[in-house]
Enzyme design. Structure first.
Site, PDB file in Angstrom:
ATOM      1  N   ALA A  65     -18.762  39.078  65.575  1.00 47.16           N
ATOM      2  CA  ALA A  65     -17.306  39.193  65.664  1.00 47.16           C
ATOM      3  C   ALA A  65     -16.942  40.610  65.238  1.00 47.16           C
ATOM      4  O   ALA A  65     -17.701  41.263  64.511  1.00 47.16           O
ATOM      5  CB  ALA A  65     -16.652  38.174  64.749  1.00 47.16           C
ATOM      6  N   GLY A 108     -21.593  36.222  64.989  1.00 42.11           N
ATOM      7  CA  GLY A 108     -20.951  35.476  66.074  1.00 42.11           C
ATOM      8  C   GLY A 108     -21.721  35.594  67.381  1.00 42.11           C
ATOM      9  O   GLY A 108     -21.663  34.694  68.229  1.00 42.11           O
ATOM     10  N   GLU A 111     -24.349  33.052  67.111  1.00 41.80           N
ATOM     11  CA  GLU A 111     -23.707  31.726  67.207  1.00 41.80           C
ATOM     12  C   GLU A 111     -23.331  31.403  68.652  1.00 41.80           C
ATOM     13  O   GLU A 111     -23.490  30.278  69.114  1.00 41.80           O
ATOM     14  CB  GLU A 111     -22.473  31.684  66.287  1.00 41.80           C
ATOM     15  N   GLU A 131     -23.920  37.932  58.145  1.00 44.34           N
ATOM     16  CA  GLU A 131     -22.593  37.869  57.503  1.00 44.34           C
ATOM     17  C   GLU A 131     -22.660  38.061  55.990  1.00 44.34           C
ATOM     18  O   GLU A 131     -21.738  38.591  55.382  1.00 44.34           O
ATOM     19  CB  GLU A 131     -21.910  36.531  57.826  1.00 44.34           C
TER      20      GLU A 131
HETATM   21  N1  DAK Z   1     -17.818  44.782  64.628  1.00 46.65           N
HETATM   22  C1  DAK Z   1     -17.206  45.948  64.905  1.00 46.65           C
HETATM   23  N2  DAK Z   1     -17.882  47.055  65.275  1.00 46.65           N
HETATM   24  C2  DAK Z   1     -19.219  46.980  65.354  1.00 46.65           C
HETATM   25  C3  DAK Z   1     -19.923  45.788  65.064  1.00 46.65           C
HETATM   26  C4  DAK Z   1     -19.151  44.640  64.680  1.00 46.65           C
HETATM   27  N3  DAK Z   1     -19.718  43.452  64.436  1.00 46.65           N
HETATM   28  N4  DAK Z   1     -21.238  46.022  65.225  1.00 46.65           N
HETATM   29  C5  DAK Z   1     -21.352  47.312  65.586  1.00 46.65           C
HETATM   30  N5  DAK Z   1     -20.144  47.892  65.676  1.00 46.65           N
HETATM   31  C6  DAK Z   1     -19.830  49.257  66.062  1.00 46.65           C
HETATM   32  C7  DAK Z   1     -20.126  50.250  64.929  1.00 46.65           C
HETATM   33  O1  DAK Z   1     -19.054  50.288  64.006  1.00 46.65           O
HETATM   34  C8  DAK Z   1     -20.271  51.546  65.728  1.00 46.65           C
HETATM   35  O2  DAK Z   1     -18.987  51.985  66.062  1.00 46.65           O
HETATM   36  P1  DAK Z   1     -18.548  53.545  65.812  1.00 46.65           P
HETATM   37  O3  DAK Z   1     -18.836  53.794  64.399  1.00 46.65           O
HETATM   38  O4  DAK Z   1     -19.452  54.307  66.755  1.00 46.65           O
HETATM   39  O5  DAK Z   1     -17.110  53.580  66.184  1.00 46.65           O
HETATM   40  C9  DAK Z   1     -20.941  51.078  67.006  1.00 46.65           C
HETATM   41  O6  DAK Z   1     -20.697  49.678  67.098  1.00 46.65           O
HETATM   42  C10 DAK Z   1     -22.458  51.296  67.016  1.00 46.65           C
HETATM   43  O7  DAK Z   1     -22.970  50.686  65.839  1.00 46.65           O
HETATM   44  P2  DAK Z   1     -23.923  51.453  64.806  1.00 46.65           P
HETATM   45  O8  DAK Z   1     -23.659  52.924  64.798  1.00 46.65           O
HETATM   46  O9  DAK Z   1     -23.839  50.733  63.533  1.00 46.65           O
HETATM   47  O10 DAK Z   1     -25.344  51.192  65.498  1.00 46.65           O
HETATM   48  P3  DAK Z   1     -26.760  51.079  64.804  1.00 46.65           P
HETATM   49  O11 DAK Z   1     -27.735  51.030  65.927  1.00 46.65           O
HETATM   50  O12 DAK Z   1     -26.947  52.105  63.737  1.00 46.65           O
HETATM   51  O13 DAK Z   1     -26.757  49.661  64.052  1.00 46.65           O
HETATM   52  C11 DAK Z   1     -26.324  47.252  63.914  1.00 46.65           C
HETATM   53  C12 DAK Z   1     -26.670  48.481  64.822  1.00 46.65           C
HETATM   54  C13 DAK Z   1     -26.110  46.059  64.830  1.00 46.65           C
HETATM   55  C14 DAK Z   1     -27.485  46.989  62.972  1.00 46.65           C
HETATM   56  C15 DAK Z   1     -25.058  47.612  63.085  1.00 46.65           C
HETATM   57  O14 DAK Z   1     -24.021  48.078  63.963  1.00 46.65           O
HETATM   58  C16 DAK Z   1     -24.510  46.404  62.374  1.00 46.65           C
HETATM   59  O15 DAK Z   1     -25.007  46.059  61.309  1.00 46.65           O
HETATM   60  N6  DAK Z   1     -23.442  45.801  62.898  1.00 46.65           N
HETATM   61  C17 DAK Z   1     -22.759  44.693  62.262  1.00 46.65           C
HETATM   62  C18 DAK Z   1     -23.524  43.408  62.486  1.00 46.65           C
HETATM   63  C19 DAK Z   1     -22.850  42.247  61.776  1.00 46.65           C
HETATM   64  O16 DAK Z   1     -22.683  42.288  60.530  1.00 46.65           O
HETATM   65  N7  DAK Z   1     -22.510  41.213  62.536  1.00 46.65           N
HETATM   66  C20 DAK Z   1     -21.821  40.059  61.967  1.00 46.65           C
HETATM   67  C21 DAK Z   1     -20.341  40.284  61.969  1.00 46.65           C
HETATM   68  S1  DAK Z   1     -19.454  38.945  61.199  1.00 46.65           S
HETATM   69  C22 DAK Z   1     -15.141  33.138  63.501  1.00 46.65           C
HETATM   70  C23 DAK Z   1     -16.203  33.023  64.374  1.00 46.65           C
HETATM   71  C24 DAK Z   1     -17.272  33.876  64.224  1.00 46.65           C
HETATM   72  C25 DAK Z   1     -17.288  34.828  63.224  1.00 46.65           C
HETATM   73  C26 DAK Z   1     -16.218  34.928  62.369  1.00 46.65           C
HETATM   74  C27 DAK Z   1     -15.149  34.075  62.514  1.00 46.65           C
HETATM   75  N8  DAK Z   1     -14.022  32.275  63.637  1.00 46.65           N
HETATM   76  C28 DAK Z   1     -14.014  31.315  64.710  1.00 46.65           C
HETATM   77  C29 DAK Z   1     -12.935  32.349  62.745  1.00 46.65           C
HETATM   78  C30 DAK Z   1     -18.398  35.730  63.152  1.00 46.65           C
HETATM   79  C31 DAK Z   1     -18.503  36.670  62.207  1.00 46.65           C
HETATM   80  C32 DAK Z   1     -19.436  37.781  62.429  1.00 46.65           C
HETATM   81  O17 DAK Z   1     -20.088  37.876  63.413  1.00 46.65           O
END
Ligand code: DAK
Length: 257
Positions: A65, A108, A111, A131
């Site tokens: 997400a 997400g 998921e 998360e």
């Molecule tokens: N959200 C927003 N932006 C994201 C992102 C994300 N989840 N993942 C990556 N990006 C963006 C980065 O901010 C970056 O943007 P800029 O800085 O260039 O503007 C761009 O994508 C490239 O990412 P990186 O520079 O970080 O790339 P790397 O290769 O160095 O790293 C990575 C890749 C995937 C390891 C890293 O980007 C990362 O850790 N990303 C976050 C992964 C994460 O934590 N995912 C879980 C998010 S929480 C719900 C349903 C579902 C959910 C919530 C509520 N409801 C129904 C209420 C789900 C929650 C989640 O998924």
């Protein structure tokens, strides 16, 4: 005009739905989720489509997400956004959904992958529920579907450490159906979609429904549900045609009714 965040195309008997936010690794914001659900529901009603492929790009299926969209939200705002309603609508899609997963499938994204019915992963797939690293926990099935797929101890490790697993691990753990080189992942998903599209659609629909039923009922209730769907298929033209064609040693022609 804004570019679409979800791109849809149709091929012979199946459709491809693709995330289109490459700059943010296909992070799913609310707008993308709305487009995704609308696209899936439209395809679910489209008689030309018998199977749906959900995919991203080489770098990411979806990195979760959109964190930036959630970062400042209060609990009340999250409640009012009612995003779970959209996720629930995906669960109700009746046609089979095949995920073609390359690169990151996180949070997400993982998921969503687990909501699909069949998963083809490329060797580059990196799958996880990270998360915990941003102060929350999975919220769209990550503690439930993952645990059922891989078992308690593996799910616990993934959810509590946020670590990613490789495609091979996901295969060994039963989270994906097969692993192929990245350049073949969509082709493999298309082969599977074509094969499913060639089957009698009503039987496909009732069979999917019965398998999914196993997630939310007892074995007794599930067997009963299965039996009813099985009997119901004897009211279809396709059952008559399928069995007749077998006896006559010819290929069946499905009417979808
Ligand atoms: N959200 C927003 N932006 C994201 C992102 C994300 N989840 N993942 C990556 N990006 C963006 C980065 O901010 C970056 O943007 P800029 O800085 O260039 O503007 C761009 O994508 C490239 O990412 P990186 O520079 O970080 O790339 P790397 O290769 O160095 O790293 C990575 C890749 C995937 C390891 C890293 O980007 C990362 O850790 N990303 C976050 C992964 C994460 O934590 N995912 C879980 C998010 S929480 C719900 C349903 C579902 C959910 C919530 C509520 N409801 C129904 C209420 C789900 C929650 C989640 O998924």
């Amino acid at each position: 005009m804004n570019e679409k965040l979800i791109v849809t195309s149709k091929e012979d008997g199946y459709a491809i739905v693709q995330f289109n936010r490459p700059d943010v690794l296909n992070a799913i914001n609310m707008e993308a989720m709305t487009e995704l659900v609308d696209a899936l529901e439209a395809l679910d009603k489209d008689d030309d489509v018998r199977c749906i492929i959900l995919t991203g790009n080489e770098k990411a299926f979806a990195a979760g997400a959109d964190i930036k969209e959630m970062a400042d939200a209060s609990a009340m705002e999250m409640l009012k956004r009612d995003q779970f309603a959209r996720w629930d609508r995906i669960r109700k899609v009746k046609k089979p959904i095949v995920a073609a997963v390359s690169g990151f499938a996180l949070g997400g994204g993982c998921e969503l992958m687990m909501t699909c019915d069949i998963v083809i992963a490329s060797e580059t797939a990196r799958i996880g529920q990270p998360e915990i690293n941003i102060g929350v926990m999975p919220g769209a099935g990550g503690t439930q579907r993952l645990t059922r797929a891989v078992g308690k101890v593996k799910a616990m490790e993934m959810v509590l450490t946020g670590s990613m697993i490789s495609a091979d691990e996901a295969l060994r753990w039963g989270l994906v159906n097969r692993v192929v080189p990245v350049e073949y992942v969509l082709e493999e998903a298309k082969n599977l979609a074509r094969e499913i599209a060639s089957k009698p659609p009503v039987a496909v629909r009732l069979a999917k429904e019965a398998v999914l039923k196993s997630f939310d009922t007892t074995i007794e209730g599930g067997l009963e549900f299965e039996r009813k769907n099985f009997y119901m298929l004897f009211a279809s033209d396709d059952q008559k045609e399928g069995m007749k064609a077998f006896v006559e040693k010819r290929k069946a022609t499905w009417k979808g009714k």
